[in-house]
Structure formats: C-alpha cells, structure tokens
Design a protein around this motif. Structure first.
Motif, PDB file in Angstrom:
ATOM      1  N   MET A   1       0.873  -1.180   0.000  1.00 40.40           N
ATOM      2  CA  MET A   1       0.000   0.000   0.000  1.00 40.40           C
ATOM      3  C   MET A   1       0.906   1.225   0.000  1.00 40.40           C
ATOM      4  O   MET A   1       1.537   1.518   1.006  1.00 40.40           O
ATOM      5  CB  MET A   1      -0.903   0.013   1.248  1.00 40.40           C
ATOM      6  N   HIS A   2       0.978   1.931  -1.109  1.00 40.34           N
ATOM      7  CA  HIS A   2       1.964   3.005  -1.253  1.00 40.34           C
ATOM      8  C   HIS A   2       1.302   4.373  -1.327  1.00 40.34           C
ATOM      9  O   HIS A   2       0.966   4.950  -0.302  1.00 40.34           O
ATOM     10  CB  HIS A   2       2.835   2.714  -2.482  1.00 40.34           C
ATOM     11  N   THR A   3       1.124   4.894  -2.536  1.00 41.07           N
ATOM     12  CA  THR A   3       0.599   6.265  -2.634  1.00 41.07           C
ATOM     13  C   THR A   3      -0.847   6.356  -2.151  1.00 41.07           C
ATOM     14  O   THR A   3      -1.277   7.426  -1.718  1.00 41.07           O
ATOM     15  CB  THR A   3       0.728   6.832  -4.067  1.00 41.07           C
ATOM     16  N   ASN A   4      -1.585   5.255  -2.187  1.00 44.64           N
ATOM     17  CA  ASN A   4      -2.929   5.270  -1.607  1.00 44.64           C
ATOM     18  C   ASN A   4      -2.846   5.461  -0.092  1.00 44.64           C
ATOM     19  O   ASN A   4      -3.668   6.171   0.491  1.00 44.64           O
ATOM     20  CB  ASN A   4      -3.711   4.009  -1.971  1.00 44.64           C
ATOM     21  N   LEU A   5      -1.861   4.875   0.564  1.00 45.07           N
ATOM     22  CA  LEU A   5      -1.657   5.064   1.998  1.00 45.07           C
ATOM     23  C   LEU A   5      -1.084   6.453   2.288  1.00 45.07           C
ATOM     24  O   LEU A   5      -1.405   7.062   3.310  1.00 45.07           O
ATOM     25  CB  LEU A   5      -0.732   3.976   2.551  1.00 45.07           C
ATOM     26  N   ASP A   6      -0.246   6.970   1.399  1.00 41.13           N
ATOM     27  CA  ASP A   6       0.311   8.313   1.579  1.00 41.13           C
ATOM     28  C   ASP A   6      -0.784   9.368   1.660  1.00 41.13           C
ATOM     29  O   ASP A   6      -0.795  10.204   2.551  1.00 41.13           O
ATOM     30  CB  ASP A   6       1.231   8.708   0.405  1.00 41.13           C
ATOM     31  N   GLN A   7      -1.709   9.327   0.708  1.00 43.48           N
ATOM     32  CA  GLN A   7      -2.608  10.466   0.534  1.00 43.48           C
ATOM     33  C   GLN A   7      -3.979  10.325   1.183  1.00 43.48           C
ATOM     34  O   GLN A   7      -4.724  11.286   1.270  1.00 43.48           O
ATOM     35  CB  GLN A   7      -2.752  10.796  -0.936  1.00 43.48           C
ATOM     36  N   THR A   8      -4.334   9.148   1.673  1.00 43.71           N
ATOM     37  CA  THR A   8      -5.632   8.961   2.311  1.00 43.71           C
ATOM     38  C   THR A   8      -5.679   9.727   3.629  1.00 43.71           C
ATOM     39  O   THR A   8      -4.677   9.827   4.334  1.00 43.71           O
ATOM     40  CB  THR A   8      -5.885   7.458   2.567  1.00 43.71           C
ATOM     41  N   GLU A   9      -6.844  10.258   3.963  1.00 39.05           N
ATOM     42  CA  GLU A   9      -7.003  10.961   5.234  1.00 39.05           C
ATOM     43  C   GLU A   9      -6.591  10.033   6.374  1.00 39.05           C
ATOM     44  O   GLU A   9      -7.029   8.885   6.453  1.00 39.05           O
ATOM     45  CB  GLU A   9      -8.451  11.402   5.418  1.00 39.05           C
TER      46      GLU A   9
END
Length: 173
Positions: free
Chosen positions: A95-103
């Motif tokens: 889980m990369h950029t989805n984990l970075d940018q999620t609230e």
C-alpha cells in the motif's frame, strides 16, 4: 479464518487502491489471496531481512508500504526478493501512494509529527492529494532539515534554497 484476501479487503477499505497514483503498483502483489494468515510482518520495504523476520516468526504475509514489484520484472533469479518471497510461500500486500494520501495516512502522520498546523489538502493536476501546513515560525532550510532529522530520525537530504521555510508541502514518499 483470516486470509490474505480478507486482510487486503480491510486495508483497501481504509486506503482504497483506486486512489493510488497511476504510476504506482499496489494491492496483493505476490502470493495466493486464499492463503490463511496467522501472523504478518509490516515493513517499509520487502527486503531479505523482512523475509527472514517473517520466516523466523512463522508469518505467511508481509505488508509493505513500498511495492515489492514497482515496474515490469525482466527476470526473477535466485536471491532476488521476489524469488525469495515465492520460494518461501509468502504473500505480499503493498500500500503506497494510496496510503500516503488517504485521510489519516502517511502524509497526515508526517504533518502531525512535524508539528504543522492549518494543514490543508491540495490536489495536483494528476489528482494526487498533498498536504500543505504551516510552521510556528519560519526556519532556514538547515534548521528545518535538523528539525526533520530530530523528529523523524534517519538521514535528511535536501538542496538548500535561499528563502526561509514557513510552509511545508509533503509530497509522495
């Protein structure tokens, strides 16, 4: 019974893979989704050490931030990370950029750790969500780098500009 798929579904609810950047590779990247999971290792990267830790502790799954497979593989040879994962019947969820940018994700955690306030979400032209926050008072680049190093540890590399920093923009890791 907990499976790789069920763990992925839980993570996907919190950090939807469809919010990852187009260049990214996230989700179940190696293994059988129906594998039963009793233990897992969580790591920044899927390394030989992470694999060894998983094996030493009887884990079936490694969950990473950075994708174990980022772009097309040209080969999977002995002693390569992907080879070792497959050889040892492990699964990997990344889980990369989805984990970075999620609230509540990585960007928010970094803003909190750095003591930023008035944090706002800024959406880039390609749809990636960044965080923009303010510092208590402006700092020169060297002081800000020192603040980051003292707060987060590790090594900080940067190119010093000529202006003080009064806002911090977290970009993808």
């Amino acid at each position: 019974i907990m499976t790789v798929q069920k763990i992925f579904e839980f993570l996907n609810q919190k950090y939807p893979v469809e919010t990852a950047c187009g260049f990214d590779n996230v989700g179940i990247l190696v293994g059988d989704p129906e594998t039963r999971v009793s233990k897992a290792v969580v790591a920044l990267d899927c390394t030989i050490d992470a694999i060894k830790t998983a094996l030493d502790n009887g884990c079936e799954l490694i969950i990473t931030h950075h994708p174990v497979i980022f772009s097309g593989l040209k080969s999977v040879l002995e002693d390569a990370v992907v080879f070792e994962v497959i050889k040892n019947n492990l699964s990997v969820i990344s889980m990369h950029t989805n984990l970075d940018q999620t609230e509540g994700g990585v960007n928010d955690a970094l803003c909190d750790a750095l003591g930023l306030y008035d944090v706002q979400t800024v959406t880039t032209a390609d749809g990636f969500k960044l965080r923009l926050g303010e510092l208590d008072e402006p700092e020169d680049p060297y002081s800000f780098a020192k603040h980051i190093k003292e707060t987060l540890g590790g090594t900080v590399k940067f190119v010093a500009g000529t202006k003080d920093i009064n806002m911090c923009l977290k970009i993808i890791s």
